[in-house]
Design a protein around this motif. Structure first.
Motif, PDB file in Angstrom:
ATOM      1  N   PRO A 319     -37.848  37.299 -55.331  1.00 34.23           N
ATOM      2  CA  PRO A 319     -37.704  38.706 -55.025  1.00 34.23           C
ATOM      3  C   PRO A 319     -38.321  38.957 -53.925  1.00 34.23           C
ATOM      4  O   PRO A 319     -37.947  40.092 -53.092  1.00 34.23           O
ATOM      5  N   LEU A 320     -39.613  38.942 -53.554  1.00 39.49           N
ATOM      6  CA  LEU A 320     -40.289  39.054 -52.377  1.00 39.49           C
ATOM      7  C   LEU A 320     -39.414  38.713 -51.011  1.00 39.49           C
ATOM      8  O   LEU A 320     -39.497  39.664 -50.039  1.00 39.49           O
ATOM      9  N   SER A 321     -38.979  37.781 -50.924  1.00 39.14           N
ATOM     10  CA  SER A 321     -38.002  37.203 -49.969  1.00 39.14           C
ATOM     11  C   SER A 321     -37.008  38.131 -49.743  1.00 39.14           C
ATOM     12  O   SER A 321     -36.502  38.530 -48.588  1.00 39.14           O
ATOM     13  N   VAL A 322     -36.389  38.657 -50.773  1.00 35.41           N
ATOM     14  CA  VAL A 322     -34.967  39.709 -50.828  1.00 35.41           C
ATOM     15  C   VAL A 322     -35.504  40.960 -50.432  1.00 35.41           C
ATOM     16  O   VAL A 322     -35.185  41.631 -49.421  1.00 35.41           O
ATOM     17  N   LEU A 323     -36.827  41.379 -51.057  1.00 37.40           N
ATOM     18  CA  LEU A 323     -37.353  42.694 -50.649  1.00 37.40           C
ATOM     19  C   LEU A 323     -37.679  42.680 -49.066  1.00 37.40           C
ATOM     20  O   LEU A 323     -37.476  43.813 -48.542  1.00 37.40           O
ATOM     21  N   THR A 324     -38.530  41.672 -48.444  1.00 39.66           N
ATOM     22  CA  THR A 324     -38.831  42.110 -47.105  1.00 39.66           C
ATOM     23  C   THR A 324     -37.586  42.012 -46.086  1.00 39.66           C
ATOM     24  O   THR A 324     -37.579  42.788 -45.423  1.00 39.66           O
TER      25      THR A 324
END
Length: 978
Positions: A319-324
């Motif tokens: 989810p961090l990769s999607v968020l950024t």
């Protein structure tokens, strides 16, 4: 960092795709212990249609000494990739002794007991390999090469020598020389470029003292200087042992034969001490830190912010990769909407994950416009975050981002080397080579709630490190409350470097073996070049279509190339073609820029429009299952541009920012000045495709519409498609475009080039730690009978990578440079021969003299062995010439541009086999004589100009008025560097 500079810089770039190859992104393994390494085979299905079930077939076994081995069979091309990954990076170093892992990445290519000095590079030059190369990260060091399949045993022989028969060959002179090479790499990639020290400042302040990620992979110059031979040998014997190494063989080979060869060459290497996995070391930042640095090469202030997060492959990494990506990329991104569109503070926002084995971080980077205060940028960042907190992420945005990451994932597996890297990465970080299935599943399973959760957990209201890199003398632009960052600046002093003789032979007792390892293995069964099956067609409006059907991955790559590009511009209004391309990406008649971008990304596609010197191009990549919908969007962009006035304002600001950013970057300055010297101010080829600040300011929407109307026509266009799509299906989709896009005659201008007279030209960049060299002259076009013979002739001079004379003498012999190479390039009407390098500032004159001497002596000293090595490489390398989708697309574009047949590689093979020493000498005497060339030096005038004048090589002319060039943005590197 990497032996290949491009790969090295990628390691420091924030990436948001969780499962690219080893060089794409850094994500870490889970907390579980390693699995027992018993022989096994995955049960991966052959079909790859069900996306969550995507797998890579592999076999796995372990030798008695602990060497972990992975095989992947792929018979699509007659090639095999061999990679050796040691589980040691800068994280295994100690403060005061940093940079050792990266130093060994270099040293392991130089010599071994059985291959001799430069043996691996010399062998690669003969066998048609991709060039032995390597990279170093925080956690691992890689050595790799793709070769024709009949050279597999040679590669296993050579790679085994790295582990068992290498360290005795490292002497004090060898160490001294390679220290200079590494220093040159640091000067080129860090010290001599805008914002180069940014990562150093961030990591030093984000991680606590003593944390293994608090120092840089490349280490410090002081630590390198202090490293002794005993230090180096002790480090090697601890970490470069079979039980800490994974060997991957991927491609077209017999697994039983390969297994026997692995046991033969690696089996008798003794295991090292037991090595435990390093414990995870996640960090918590107790308070916010703000720092600033006055950058000699920056022309615009840059704000970077970093937050601690999680190791690679952790649950939250997905989810961090999607968020950024959602926060920063594209029209719907909150940060883009605030910083770029609403407040127009920047043209560039980037945010991504830099996750490694032990810990991770998220970074945000914003370059403000010239003179912009970073307090305003910071306030805009906070507004963007507030916008996200208010809106969250819509399901539509979640799906489009995941679709794009899925395509990137498949593209990373398009070569056998990519698949091999991925298997090694999963083994080392996830303890499971088959983790690919779980990897893609976890990516596709990310929910909007997950994205919101990781924002709240790692970013919202959390302490951060903020760095303000501002132009020298403009610290007032830094973020308020910032203190000065501590950065060690090297002083360049003539004669300061230690002298050494790296050619001296080392005296040592040879390491024993059960058989004679000094004898190079023979080739296996011949590897035959496989030329793809090309289909051709023609649309009703006259567009020639070239295609290759390939179903290795469920992706289609397509290009529409329209001749013209910059050539259709007028010199008094440069930049029109580039801005036209930018505007055609930004909306259509019936779709806003945001709606168009969203529609493309939801389909897992990308459509880019660009204007080069000779052509205007549409480039498309998409999941095969969505091709028809994506092609319809391409057609809409081509036939119904929106011509959005607001977008033109933003685009012009962006281009002006690029022009300003390049003004003090030595590589950009060199590329621009070299183009002007080669072609003259009256030729459009001597000008920047970006334009100048004045020309960009003067361009109107009417200029763009006129360019579009007068130059983009099917009569000068060709289409090229590679991937998982049959000819009939593509032609049916393209037929709809042909009906709506009628042809009209278009004349392509061909400007006359008037090069400057041969001699030395100097551009002053005060304080440069390196001098950038560009040397060359105009030469034959690609359709000339001399063209491929010139490519052949250049191979030993500077086109053969580490085995070439330029690299061997300037890097391996003298330690003057990190890399140097020469190239022969050509278009339809003219070409060039050129040499490029960045050399240590205090050996600028010596480097110019040495290059001059190498060129002068090249033809008379060319040998029969040089001829045979060139012939062997250039013929054998064709086995891997068409492995990737990009390579296949290049084949099709060459066919359409130059009228070459699909098997033109066969003609080149015949030319190579027919080359003789007199023919090589004639080419060299015609096109490669030093006195016929322009010699450009970009460096520190105060210390280097007078020394060049004393050389006597030629008159030195100071070049004053400079404007940056299109093709040489700050990331552009010297030709041929590795």
């Amino acid at each position: 960092m990497s032996r290949n500079l491009t790969a090295s810089l990628a390691l420091l770039t924030a990436i948001s795709i969780p499962a690219l190859g080893l060089f794409g992104c850094d994500r870490s393994s889970t907390q579980s212990e390693p699995k027992p390494q018993t022989e096994a085979a995955s049960q991966a299905p052959a079909e790859q249609e069900a996306k969550p079930d995507f797998s890579i077939d592999y076999q796995q076994f372990q030798l008695d000494n602990g060497l972990n081995v992975l095989f992947h069979i792929d018979r699509s091309d007659p090639v095999v990739a061999v990679s050796l990954t040691a589980h040691v990076g800068s994280a295994r170093e100690k403060e005061g002794r940093t940079g050792f892992a990266h130093l060994f990445e270099h040293l392991l290519f130089l010599e071994s007991e059985n291959l001799g000095k430069g043996g691996l590079d010399a062998m690669s030059a003969r066998i048609g390999g991709s060039g032995a190369n390597g990279s170093t990260s925080r956690d691992v060091t890689n050595y790799y090469q793709t070769v024709p399949k009949d050279a597999l045993e040679k590669m296993l022989w050579a790679e085994a020598d790295k582990l068992g028969w290498f360290i005795n060959t490292v002497t004090d002179p060898v160490l001294a020389k390679e220290k200079q090479v590494v220093k040159n790499e640091k000067r080129q990639s860090v010290d001599n470029r805008p914002y180069g020290h940014s990562q150093y400042v961030i990591d030093r302040n984000l991680y606590p003292e003593g944390h293994p990620y608090s120092w840089q992979v490349i280490g410090s110059l002081e630590d390198l200087d202090n490293a002794t031979l005993d230090d180096v040998k002790t480090f090697f014997r601890r970490w470069y042992v079979p039980n800490n190494v994974t060997l991957v063989v991927a491609g077209d080979f017999d697994p039983e034969e390969a297994k026997a060869l692995v046991k033969k060459y690696f089996g008798e290497i003794p295991a090292g001490e037991a090595i435990e996995r390093a414990p995870k070391q996640p960090i918590t930042l107790k308070e916010t830190k703000r720092l600033y640095y006055e950058d000699n090469f920056a022309r615009q202030p840059q704000l970077s912010m970093a937050w601690p997060t999680v190791p690679r492959y952790s649950e939250d990494s997905y989810p961090l990769s999607v968020l950024t990506e959602y926060l920063s990329s594209g029209k719907r991104a909150p940060l883009y909407r605030v910083l770029v569109e609403d407040e127009q503070l920047t043209a560039y926002v980037s945010m991504g994950a830099y996750e490694s084995e032990l810990a991770g971080q998220v970074q945000l980077e914003v370059q403000a416009f010239t003179g912009g205060h970073l307090d305003a940028v910071f306030a805009g960042v906070q507004k963007g975050f507030a916008l996200f907190e208010k809106e969250g992420i819509a399901e539509e945005d979640l799906e489009r981002i995941k679709a794009g990451q899925e395509v990137a994932f498949y593209n990373s597996l398009s070569s056998v080397l990519g698949k091999g890297f991925q298997l090694a990465q999963y083994q080392i970080y996830a303890n499971d080579p088959g983790y690919v299935t779980e990897d893609i599943e976890r990516l596709l399973a990310v929910t909007a709630e997950d994205v919101q959760r990781v924002y709240d957990k790692y970013i919202k209201g959390k302490p951060y490190v903020a760095t303000s890199f501002v132009p020298r003398g403009e610290k007032a632009l830094a973020l308020s409350g910032s203190t000065a960052a501590q950065v060690v600046e090297e002083k360049i002093v003539d004669g300061a470097e230690a002298q050494f003789d790296a050619s001296a032979s080392a005296a040592y007792e040879k390491t024993p073996s059960s058989f004679d390892r000094a004898k190079e293995p023979a080739y296996g069964d011949p590897a035959e070049t496989s030329v793809p099956d090309v289909w051709q067609g023609k649309l009703e409006n006259g567009i020639e279509v070239f295609g290759i059907e390939n179903s290795e991955v469920p992706v289609v790559t397509f290009s529409l190339v329209i001749d013209g590009g910059m050539l259709q511009e007028s010199i008094d209004k440069t930049g029109v073609a580039n801005l036209t391309a930018m505007l055609m990406e930004r909306g259509t008649k019936n779709r806003t820029p945001e709606e168009l971008e969203t529609a493309i990304q939801k389909l897992g596609a990308s459509i880019s429009v660009s204007a080069g010197q000779d052509a205007f191009r549409f480039s498309v990549t998409t999941l095969a299952r969505n091709f028809d919908q994506v092609f319809a969007l391409l057609q809409e962009m081509l036939l119904e541009p929106r011509w959005d006035e607001k977008e033109l304002v933003l685009a012009k600001k962006s281009v002006t920012s690029q022009i300003k950013r390049a003004e003090a970057e030595p590589n950009a300055i060199a590329g621009k000045a070299f183009a002007r010297l080669l072609h003259g101010k009256d030729s459009i080829r001597g000008h920047s495709g970006l334009g100048t600040e004045a020309s960009v300011a003067a361009i109107t929407m009417d200029d763009l519409k006129a360019y579009y109307k007068n130059t983009l026509s099917p009569s000068v266009a060709s289409a090229h498609v590679v991937g998982d799509i049959p000819q009939a299906e593509f032609m049916a989709a393209a037929a709809q475009l042909a009906k709506q896009w009628p042809a009209k005659p278009v004349k392509i201008p061909e400007p006359e080039s008037k090069p400057a007279k041969p001699g030395i030209y100097f551009v002053d960049v005060p304080g440069s730690k390196q001098s950038v060299l560009r040397i060359g002259r105009l030469a034959m076009p690609a359709v000339s009978e001399d063209y491929y013979p010139a490519v052949f002739t250049n191979y030993i001079l500077g086109g053969g990578g580490f085995a070439s004379r330029l690299m061997q003498q300037l890097r391996e012999g003298k330690g003057y440079t990190y890399g140097i190479g020469s190239s022969v390039s050509g278009g339809k009407t003219e070409g060039r021969f050129s040499i490029g390098s960045g050399v240590r500032a205090n050996v600028t004159a010596e480097s110019v003299q040495l290059i001059h001497d190498i060129l002068k002596e090249y033809a008379p000293t060319y040998t029969e062995a040089d001829l045979e090595n060139s012939r062997s490489y250039l013929v054998r390398a064709n086995t891997r010439a068409f492995e990737t989708a990009g390579a296949k697309l290049g084949l099709l574009e060459n066919m359409s541009e130059y009228g070459w047949p699909a098997d033109y590689v066969r003609e080149r093979e015949a030319t190579a086999k027919a080359m003789t020493i007199p023919r090589v000498q004639k080419i060299a005497e015609t096109y490669m004589q030093p006195d016929s060339m322009i010699w450009l030096v970009v460096g520190d005038r105060a210390s280097q100009f007078e020394r060049l004048e004393k050389l006597g090589v030629g008159e030195v002319t100071l070049v004053e008025d400079q404007q940056p060039s299109q093709a040489d943005e700050p990331a552009a590197e010297a030709l041929g560097e590795d």
